[in-house]
Design an enzyme around this catalytic site. Structure first.
Site, PDB file in Angstrom:
ATOM      1  N   HIS A 123      40.253  -9.185 -11.872  1.00  0.00           N
ATOM      2  CA  HIS A 123      39.558  -7.953 -12.275  1.00  0.00           C
ATOM      3  C   HIS A 123      38.892  -7.298 -11.071  1.00  0.00           C
ATOM      4  O   HIS A 123      37.849  -7.736 -10.594  1.00  0.00           O
ATOM      5  CB  HIS A 123      38.497  -8.269 -13.337  1.00  0.00           C
ATOM      6  CG  HIS A 123      37.855  -7.048 -13.929  1.00  0.00           C
ATOM      7  ND1 HIS A 123      37.885  -6.768 -15.277  1.00  0.00           N
ATOM      8  CD2 HIS A 123      37.176  -6.019 -13.359  1.00  0.00           C
ATOM      9  CE1 HIS A 123      37.251  -5.632 -15.511  1.00  0.00           C
ATOM     10  NE2 HIS A 123      36.799  -5.159 -14.355  1.00  0.00           N
ATOM     11  N   HIS A 133      38.436  -3.149  -9.124  1.00  0.00           N
ATOM     12  CA  HIS A 133      38.732  -1.711  -9.150  1.00  0.00           C
ATOM     13  C   HIS A 133      39.092  -1.311  -7.722  1.00  0.00           C
ATOM     14  O   HIS A 133      38.217  -0.941  -6.937  1.00  0.00           O
ATOM     15  CB  HIS A 133      37.521  -0.929  -9.656  1.00  0.00           C
ATOM     16  CG  HIS A 133      37.173  -1.243 -11.084  1.00  0.00           C
ATOM     17  ND1 HIS A 133      37.434  -0.374 -12.115  1.00  0.00           N
ATOM     18  CD2 HIS A 133      36.633  -2.347 -11.646  1.00  0.00           C
ATOM     19  CE1 HIS A 133      37.048  -0.936 -13.265  1.00  0.00           C
ATOM     20  NE2 HIS A 133      36.555  -2.128 -13.000  1.00  0.00           N
ATOM     21  N   GLN A 168      38.065   5.187 -17.599  1.00  0.00           N
ATOM     22  CA  GLN A 168      36.652   4.976 -17.241  1.00  0.00           C
ATOM     23  C   GLN A 168      35.690   5.808 -18.091  1.00  0.00           C
ATOM     24  O   GLN A 168      34.616   5.356 -18.454  1.00  0.00           O
ATOM     25  CB  GLN A 168      36.454   5.321 -15.755  1.00  0.00           C
ATOM     26  CG  GLN A 168      35.024   5.402 -15.274  1.00  0.00           C
ATOM     27  CD  GLN A 168      34.520   4.069 -14.737  1.00  0.00           C
ATOM     28  OE1 GLN A 168      35.035   3.522 -13.774  1.00  0.00           O
ATOM     29  NE2 GLN A 168      33.501   3.529 -15.373  1.00  0.00           N
ATOM     30  N   HIS A 196      37.619  -3.258 -21.007  1.00  0.00           N
ATOM     31  CA  HIS A 196      36.222  -3.378 -20.588  1.00  0.00           C
ATOM     32  C   HIS A 196      35.417  -3.407 -21.887  1.00  0.00           C
ATOM     33  O   HIS A 196      35.312  -2.380 -22.570  1.00  0.00           O
ATOM     34  CB  HIS A 196      35.795  -2.171 -19.746  1.00  0.00           C
ATOM     35  CG  HIS A 196      36.143  -2.299 -18.302  1.00  0.00           C
ATOM     36  ND1 HIS A 196      37.433  -2.349 -17.855  1.00  0.00           N
ATOM     37  CD2 HIS A 196      35.344  -2.399 -17.192  1.00  0.00           C
ATOM     38  CE1 HIS A 196      37.429  -2.460 -16.533  1.00  0.00           C
ATOM     39  NE2 HIS A 196      36.177  -2.497 -16.100  1.00  0.00           N
ATOM     40  N   GLU A 223      30.215  -4.156 -22.025  1.00  0.00           N
ATOM     41  CA  GLU A 223      29.547  -4.322 -20.727  1.00  0.00           C
ATOM     42  C   GLU A 223      28.212  -3.582 -20.782  1.00  0.00           C
ATOM     43  O   GLU A 223      28.042  -2.509 -20.209  1.00  0.00           O
ATOM     44  CB  GLU A 223      30.417  -3.787 -19.584  1.00  0.00           C
ATOM     45  CG  GLU A 223      29.833  -4.108 -18.216  1.00  0.00           C
ATOM     46  CD  GLU A 223      30.564  -3.426 -17.069  1.00  0.00           C
ATOM     47  OE1 GLU A 223      31.505  -2.666 -17.316  1.00  0.00           O
ATOM     48  OE2 GLU A 223      30.161  -3.661 -15.911  1.00  0.00           O
ATOM     49  N   ASP A 276      35.275  -7.394  -9.669  1.00  0.00           N
ATOM     50  CA  ASP A 276      34.952  -6.076 -10.184  1.00  0.00           C
ATOM     51  C   ASP A 276      34.918  -5.058  -9.041  1.00  0.00           C
ATOM     52  O   ASP A 276      35.660  -4.102  -9.053  1.00  0.00           O
ATOM     53  CB  ASP A 276      33.622  -6.072 -10.961  1.00  0.00           C
ATOM     54  CG  ASP A 276      33.594  -5.055 -12.088  1.00  0.00           C
ATOM     55  OD1 ASP A 276      34.674  -4.557 -12.456  1.00  0.00           O
ATOM     56  OD2 ASP A 276      32.494  -4.777 -12.609  1.00  0.00           O
ATOM     57  N   TRP A 304      28.968   0.819  -7.158  1.00  0.00           N
ATOM     58  CA  TRP A 304      28.298  -0.093  -8.082  1.00  0.00           C
ATOM     59  C   TRP A 304      27.818  -1.367  -7.392  1.00  0.00           C
ATOM     60  O   TRP A 304      26.969  -2.078  -7.889  1.00  0.00           O
ATOM     61  CB  TRP A 304      29.232  -0.449  -9.250  1.00  0.00           C
ATOM     62  CG  TRP A 304      29.495   0.744 -10.100  1.00  0.00           C
ATOM     63  CD1 TRP A 304      28.708   1.197 -11.112  1.00  0.00           C
ATOM     64  CD2 TRP A 304      30.571   1.667  -9.994  1.00  0.00           C
ATOM     65  NE1 TRP A 304      29.239   2.335 -11.649  1.00  0.00           N
ATOM     66  CE2 TRP A 304      30.379   2.655 -10.982  1.00  0.00           C
ATOM     67  CE3 TRP A 304      31.701   1.764  -9.165  1.00  0.00           C
ATOM     68  CZ2 TRP A 304      31.265   3.714 -11.163  1.00  0.00           C
ATOM     69  CZ3 TRP A 304      32.577   2.815  -9.354  1.00  0.00           C
ATOM     70  CH2 TRP A 304      32.357   3.790 -10.339  1.00  0.00           C
TER      71      TRP A 304
HETATM   72 ZN   LIG Z   1      35.434  -3.493 -14.297  1.00  0.00          ZN
END
Ligand SMILES: [Zn+2]
Length: 447
Positions: A58, A60, A153, A213, A216, A312, A318
């Site tokens: 996982h 991005h 997203q 997802h 979360e 991630d 992030w």
């Molecule tokens: Zn993610």
């Protein structure tokens, strides 16, 4: 007959020392070390531990290495991250994506990651990042194995009055391998449930895997994982379905969690936690006590449910940190999930290797076994526990029989003590043996 031999290695999960013969990119033979004389190329294994490559389940990749562009996320929160990403998104071009992802891939390969599942934001009418990643997937095929998740997203139904669905399907037509969704982010619970249904419909129509997802958020009322598991159960798709993040599970009451786990066992879906990000982004609305916001990794593992671990993010809005090391991911999970027992810690290594491979459904081509691709790492570690404690580099990374990366181990030297010389980091039990002459057994009970 083998073209290349890797001599004298230990193999993760097996007893003894072995020589591994490679032919045509596959493992042709595994024999007890020193029982053959070889013609052809020999790679000296020097008793190092051979293990299958790390599997990143996982990440991005479309946002990697954008931290600080145009501004840093100073609060470190999810919401400022979304804001910073929306400022960066208009600058996405094919070249921009390819350059950044290529750099991050080098970091990951050098540290032994050869299988990757990446999410790509498809709530973008131009699908720029998706097209770039599809191009990259083909370019690196045969060295690094990439699965692409079409990830909406900004929601399937909440994005531009439902345009997310059209873009999601277009991404699958263009060749994305996995269908994504983000039900807890949709405007309403109803949209969330519908988005999961749409995701399953598309997965069946295009014969793709599902990775959502899911929950979360720290909201204990966010319960889309029960919807996801139910759909997987009813459609008989459990092994093809993954729930990513599920951080709300860290806030569920135990009575509900008990009922939920009964369903999860039946549904047989996979879970992915992202400890580096979950521990930093969750719990932000709490003062004290402050929740960890990490899904129930230890309990899922104990219940026999497949759970694995991912990054991630690497240096993006992030999460401004990260080097692409899967051992760093496992190490953080061990701490955050309080999995410091010996078997628990070793399970964290499985969660970035074998268990991730199961999630990606690549087990038929993963592992150090005759007939499988010769993709492996050589590391200086006694076993999984030692690997996690010291996090040594992958001294050699082989993909399909080709050496694709090497790292020289660090040598530290101390001049001050009476033991002038190179300093080791010590295997477990060393001091006990030194002082008492007795070996320490791994299964010895501790008081
Ligand atoms: Zn993610």
């Amino acid at each position: 007959m083998s073209d290349v031999w890797i001599s004298d290695v230990r193999i993760m999960g097996r007893e003894g020392n072995f020589d591994i013969g490679v032919q045509g990119g596959h493992i042709a033979e595994i024999v007890t070390a020193g029982t053959r004389t070889y013609s052809g190329q020999v790679i000296e294994g020097r008793g190092l531990l051979a293990m299958p490559p790390f599997v990143e389940p996982h990440i991005h990749l479309d946002s990697v290495l954008t931290a600080g562009q145009p501004r840093w996320n100073e609060s470190g929160t999810l919401f400022e991250g979304i804001q910073r990403w929306s400022e960066r998104k208009p600058y996405l071009t094919r070249e921009d994506v390819l350059t950044r992802v290529d750099e991050a891939l080098q970091w990951m390969m050098a540290q032994g990651t050869l299988h990757i599942r990446t999410h790509v934001d498809v709530t973008d009418p131009t699908l720029t990042a998706l097209q770039a990643l599809l191009e990259l997937r083909e370019k690196v095929r045969g060295v690094v194995d990439i699965q692409i998740v079409a990830f909406p997203q900004e929601g399937i139904y909440s994005y531009q009055n439902g345009r997310g669905l059209e873009l999601l399907e277009e991404a699958l037509r263009l060749g994305a391998d996995v269908v994504g969704a983000i039900p807890h982010y949709e405007y309403t619970r109803e949209y969330g449930v519908r988005s999961i249904d749409a995701c399953f419909d598309l997965a069946e129509k295009y014969d793709r895997l599902v990775d959502v997802h899911c929950d979360e958020i720290d909201d204990e009322q966010s319960r889309f994982v029960e919807v996801l598991a139910t759909r997987a159960l009813e459609r008989g798709m459990g092994q093809r379905v993954t729930a990513s993040h599920t951080t709300a599970m860290g806030s569920y009451n135990d009575a509900y969690a008990y009922k939920l786990f009964g369903l999860l066992r039946k549904a047989d879906i996979h879970f992915i936690a992202n400890p580096l990000i979950n521990i930093t982004l969750q719990g932000r609305f709490d003062s004290y006590p402050k929740r960890r916001g990490f899904t129930r990794v230890k309990e899922l593992w104990q219940a026999g449910i497949n759970v694995c671990l991912g990054h991630d993010d690497i240096m993006d809005p992030w999460y401004s940190f990260g080097t692409g090391s899967m051992l760093q991911v496992a190490h953080m999970a061990m701490h955050v999930g309080q999995m410091t027992g010996r078997q628990e810690a070793m399970a964290c290594v499985d969660m970035v290797t074998y268990r991730s491979a199961k999630t990606l459904q690549i087990e038929d081509r993963y592992g150090i076994e005759v007939g499988k691709p010769a993709s492996l790492l050589l590391v200086d570690a006694d076993d999984k526990w030692d690997l996690l404690r010291r996090m040594p580099p992958a001294e050699l990374v082989m993909s399909h029989g080709m050496v694709v990366a090497k790292t020289d181990p660090v040598k530290r030297r101390v001049y001050w003590t009476s033991r002038d010389g190179v300093v080791g980091e010590g295997g477990y039990g060393v001091d006990f043996r030194m002082h008492t002459g007795s070996p320490v057994s791994a299964s010895e009970p501790r008081v």
